[in-house]
Write a protein that holds these residues in place. Structure first.
Motif, PDB file in Angstrom:
ATOM      1  N   GLY A 125       0.889  -1.208   0.125  1.00 54.60           N
ATOM      2  CA  GLY A 125      -0.021   0.107   0.076  1.00 54.60           C
ATOM      3  C   GLY A 125       0.859   1.201  -0.045  1.00 54.60           C
ATOM      4  N   ALA A 126       1.971   1.121   0.967  1.00 59.32           N
ATOM      5  CA  ALA A 126       2.794   2.262   0.792  1.00 59.32           C
ATOM      6  C   ALA A 126       3.354   2.572  -0.584  1.00 59.32           C
ATOM      7  CB  ALA A 126       3.827   2.478   2.011  1.00 59.32           C
ATOM      8  N   ILE A 127       3.916   1.468  -1.297  1.00 53.78           N
ATOM      9  CA  ILE A 127       4.717   1.800  -2.492  1.00 53.78           C
ATOM     10  C   ILE A 127       3.559   2.177  -3.425  1.00 53.78           C
ATOM     11  CG2 ILE A 127       5.687   0.519  -4.284  1.00 53.78           C
ATOM     12  CD1 ILE A 127       7.113  -1.381  -1.967  1.00 53.78           C
ATOM     13  N   GLY A 128       2.240   1.686  -3.495  1.00 54.91           N
ATOM     14  CA  GLY A 128       1.447   2.272  -4.427  1.00 54.91           C
ATOM     15  C   GLY A 128       0.842   3.392  -4.347  1.00 54.91           C
ATOM     16  N   LEU A 129       0.974   4.226  -2.998  1.00 56.22           N
ATOM     17  CA  LEU A 129       0.463   5.786  -2.923  1.00 56.22           C
ATOM     18  C   LEU A 129       1.793   6.331  -3.202  1.00 56.22           C
ATOM     19  CD1 LEU A 129      -0.983   5.230   0.802  1.00 56.22           C
ATOM     20  CD2 LEU A 129      -2.069   6.043  -1.663  1.00 56.22           C
ATOM     21  N   MET A 130       3.098   6.017  -3.015  1.00 61.80           N
ATOM     22  CA  MET A 130       4.196   6.698  -3.466  1.00 61.80           C
ATOM     23  C   MET A 130       4.101   6.859  -4.819  1.00 61.80           C
ATOM     24  SD  MET A 130       7.263   5.826  -0.530  1.00 61.80           S
ATOM     25  CE  MET A 130       7.961   4.463  -1.952  1.00 61.80           C
ATOM     26  N   LEU A 131       3.987   5.678  -5.452  1.00 66.96           N
ATOM     27  CA  LEU A 131       3.960   5.596  -7.065  1.00 66.96           C
ATOM     28  C   LEU A 131       2.778   6.700  -7.700  1.00 66.96           C
ATOM     29  CD1 LEU A 131       4.795   2.154  -8.035  1.00 66.96           C
ATOM     30  CD2 LEU A 131       6.189   4.149  -8.056  1.00 66.96           C
ATOM     31  N   TYR A 132       1.645   6.701  -7.015  1.00 65.39           N
ATOM     32  CA  TYR A 132       0.574   7.382  -7.321  1.00 65.39           C
ATOM     33  C   TYR A 132       1.111   9.041  -7.232  1.00 65.39           C
ATOM     34  CZ  TYR A 132      -4.082   9.740  -7.418  1.00 65.39           C
ATOM     35  OH  TYR A 132      -4.931  10.492  -7.609  1.00 65.39           O
ATOM     36  N   ALA A 133       1.808   9.343  -6.110  1.00 65.34           N
ATOM     37  CA  ALA A 133       1.912  10.727  -5.857  1.00 65.34           C
ATOM     38  C   ALA A 133       3.022  11.120  -7.004  1.00 65.34           C
ATOM     39  CB  ALA A 133       2.779  10.903  -4.278  1.00 65.34           C
ATOM     40  N   LEU A 134       3.960  10.159  -7.094  1.00 67.61           N
ATOM     41  CA  LEU A 134       5.091  10.617  -7.984  1.00 67.61           C
ATOM     42  C   LEU A 134       4.554  10.691  -9.473  1.00 67.61           C
ATOM     43  CD1 LEU A 134       7.996   8.351  -6.840  1.00 67.61           C
ATOM     44  CD2 LEU A 134       8.043  10.894  -6.895  1.00 67.61           C
ATOM     45  N   GLY A 135       3.435   9.930  -9.862  1.00 69.05           N
ATOM     46  CA  GLY A 135       2.931  10.064 -11.138  1.00 69.05           C
ATOM     47  C   GLY A 135       2.215  11.373 -11.254  1.00 69.05           C
ATOM     48  N   GLN A 136       1.717  12.066 -10.220  1.00 68.98           N
ATOM     49  CA  GLN A 136       1.183  13.194 -10.702  1.00 68.98           C
ATOM     50  C   GLN A 136       2.068  14.407 -10.531  1.00 68.98           C
ATOM     51  OE1 GLN A 136      -1.637  13.792  -7.403  1.00 68.98           O
ATOM     52  NE2 GLN A 136      -3.306  12.751  -8.676  1.00 68.98           N
ATOM     53  N   ASN A 137       3.032  14.227 -10.234  1.00 71.94           N
ATOM     54  CA  ASN A 137       4.251  15.247 -10.094  1.00 71.94           C
ATOM     55  C   ASN A 137       5.267  15.194 -11.395  1.00 71.94           C
ATOM     56  OD1 ASN A 137       3.267  16.471  -7.786  1.00 71.94           O
ATOM     57  ND2 ASN A 137       4.427  15.163  -6.525  1.00 71.94           N
ATOM     58  N   ILE A 138       5.118  14.152 -12.207  1.00 74.79           N
ATOM     59  CA  ILE A 138       6.067  14.242 -13.428  1.00 74.79           C
ATOM     60  C   ILE A 138       5.889  15.511 -14.399  1.00 74.79           C
ATOM     61  CG2 ILE A 138       6.840  12.840 -15.470  1.00 74.79           C
ATOM     62  CD1 ILE A 138       6.230  10.279 -13.392  1.00 74.79           C
ATOM     63  N   ASP A 139       6.897  16.062 -14.905  1.00 78.77           N
ATOM     64  CA  ASP A 139       6.365  17.190 -15.786  1.00 78.77           C
ATOM     65  C   ASP A 139       7.325  16.521 -17.125  1.00 78.77           C
ATOM     66  OD1 ASP A 139       5.313  18.817 -14.095  1.00 78.77           O
ATOM     67  OD2 ASP A 139       7.201  19.831 -13.532  1.00 78.77           O
ATOM     68  N   LEU A 140       6.622  16.105 -18.116  1.00 82.27           N
ATOM     69  CA  LEU A 140       6.960  15.614 -19.410  1.00 82.27           C
ATOM     70  C   LEU A 140       7.774  16.851 -20.151  1.00 82.27           C
ATOM     71  CD1 LEU A 140       4.403  12.955 -20.395  1.00 82.27           C
ATOM     72  CD2 LEU A 140       6.479  12.548 -19.155  1.00 82.27           C
ATOM     73  N   PHE A 141       8.968  16.718 -20.768  1.00 85.50           N
ATOM     74  CA  PHE A 141       9.378  17.533 -21.349  1.00 85.50           C
ATOM     75  C   PHE A 141       9.071  17.506 -23.030  1.00 85.50           C
ATOM     76  CE2 PHE A 141      12.844  19.396 -24.096  1.00 85.50           C
ATOM     77  CZ  PHE A 141      12.992  20.452 -23.432  1.00 85.50           C
ATOM     78  N   TYR A 142       8.578  18.635 -23.527  1.00 87.19           N
ATOM     79  CA  TYR A 142       8.311  18.649 -24.994  1.00 87.19           C
ATOM     80  C   TYR A 142       8.925  19.860 -25.547  1.00 87.19           C
ATOM     81  CZ  TYR A 142       4.337  15.901 -23.983  1.00 87.19           C
ATOM     82  OH  TYR A 142       3.466  14.842 -23.768  1.00 87.19           O
ATOM     83  N   THR A 143       9.157  19.875 -26.771  1.00 88.45           N
ATOM     84  CA  THR A 143       9.589  20.840 -27.519  1.00 88.45           C
ATOM     85  C   THR A 143       8.283  21.404 -28.280  1.00 88.45           C
ATOM     86  OG1 THR A 143       9.878  19.590 -29.836  1.00 88.45           O
ATOM     87  CG2 THR A 143      11.876  19.982 -28.105  1.00 88.45           C
ATOM     88  N   PRO A 144       8.388  22.823 -28.835  1.00 82.35           N
ATOM     89  CA  PRO A 144       7.179  23.354 -29.439  1.00 82.35           C
ATOM     90  C   PRO A 144       6.610  22.438 -30.519  1.00 82.35           C
ATOM     91  CG  PRO A 144       8.859  25.052 -28.861  1.00 82.35           C
ATOM     92  CD  PRO A 144       9.352  23.737 -28.612  1.00 82.35           C
ATOM     93  N   SER A 145       7.342  21.883 -31.116  1.00 83.08           N
ATOM     94  CA  SER A 145       6.931  21.060 -32.573  1.00 83.08           C
ATOM     95  C   SER A 145       6.186  19.730 -31.676  1.00 83.08           C
ATOM     96  CB  SER A 145       7.935  20.606 -33.258  1.00 83.08           C
ATOM     97  OG  SER A 145       8.736  21.428 -33.857  1.00 83.08           O
ATOM     98  N   GLU A 146       6.780  19.324 -30.678  1.00 85.97           N
ATOM     99  CA  GLU A 146       5.867  18.094 -30.132  1.00 85.97           C
ATOM    100  C   GLU A 146       4.587  18.359 -29.496  1.00 85.97           C
ATOM    101  OE1 GLU A 146      10.101  15.656 -29.031  1.00 85.97           O
ATOM    102  OE2 GLU A 146       9.137  16.966 -27.540  1.00 85.97           O
ATOM    103  N   ILE A 147       4.683  19.619 -28.943  1.00 82.92           N
ATOM    104  CA  ILE A 147       3.376  20.097 -28.637  1.00 82.92           C
ATOM    105  C   ILE A 147       2.244  20.284 -29.652  1.00 82.92           C
ATOM    106  CG2 ILE A 147       2.151  21.815 -27.211  1.00 82.92           C
ATOM    107  CD1 ILE A 147       4.562  22.391 -25.626  1.00 82.92           C
ATOM    108  N   VAL A 148       2.672  20.778 -30.935  1.00 80.83           N
ATOM    109  CA  VAL A 148       1.697  20.859 -31.850  1.00 80.83           C
ATOM    110  C   VAL A 148       1.336  19.789 -32.602  1.00 80.83           C
ATOM    111  CG1 VAL A 148       1.456  22.358 -33.905  1.00 80.83           C
ATOM    112  CG2 VAL A 148       2.243  23.510 -31.793  1.00 80.83           C
TER     113      VAL A 148
END
Length: 156
Positions: A21-44
């Motif tokens: 349960g603790a590992i599951g909660l940690m992975l859930y919290a980390l998943g919400q705080n991940i900022d994926l890196f994009y370039t302007p071309s990849e966004i469009v």
């Protein structure tokens, strides 16, 4: 099964459940705080066929387009265009920009996608030197002119 063995089994099972349960909660919290890196071309155009969704938190990096910086005279609101090798996106930011920020300079902005080609930034970081960028971004940015600080004209 004797009572002592049953008690041990229950204790071990409880410990395993708590740890899982603790590992599951940690992975859930980390998943919400991940900022994926994009370039302007990849966004469009999308990254590997997948476009970011409106409202998604992300990080975008590119070059500030010459002549695109627009400042609000009554507040700290600023907007500017960002480009890599393809389409241009607009970034809006409320706050004080870094000292190294200028037109023709590489930046990284963290924020939310509000439209298909518009980012509402919470943080803007100016890159110090384009020579130290990741190889993938350097390859995507080939052909875009970087303005060195000594060549830049500051309009204040």
């Amino acid at each position: 099964m004797n009572p002592r063995r049953k008690q041990r089994l229950m204790a071990v099972s409880a410990v395993v459940l708590v740890v899982a349960g603790a590992i599951g909660l940690m992975l859930y919290a980390l998943g919400q705080n991940i900022d994926l890196f994009y370039t302007p071309s990849e966004i469009v155009q999308g990254k590997e066929g997948v476009k970011p969704k409106v409202g998604q938190r992300l990080r975008v990096g590119g070059m500030v387009v010459e002549g695109s910086v627009r400042r609000d005279e009554d507040s700290l609101a600023v907007s500017f265009d960002l480009v890599d090798t393809g389409p241009v996106i607009t970034v809006s930011y409320q706050g004080i920009l870094p000292d190294l920020f200028r037109e023709g300079q590489g930046i990284v902005a963290t924020g939310y996608l509000t439209e298909a080609n518009h980012i509402q930034a919470e943080e803007v970081l100016a890159k110090h030197d384009e020579e130290y960028m990741p190889p993938e971004l350097a390859e995507a940015m080939k052909g875009i002119k970087h303005v060195k600080p000594s060549e830049a004209s500051y309009q204040e």
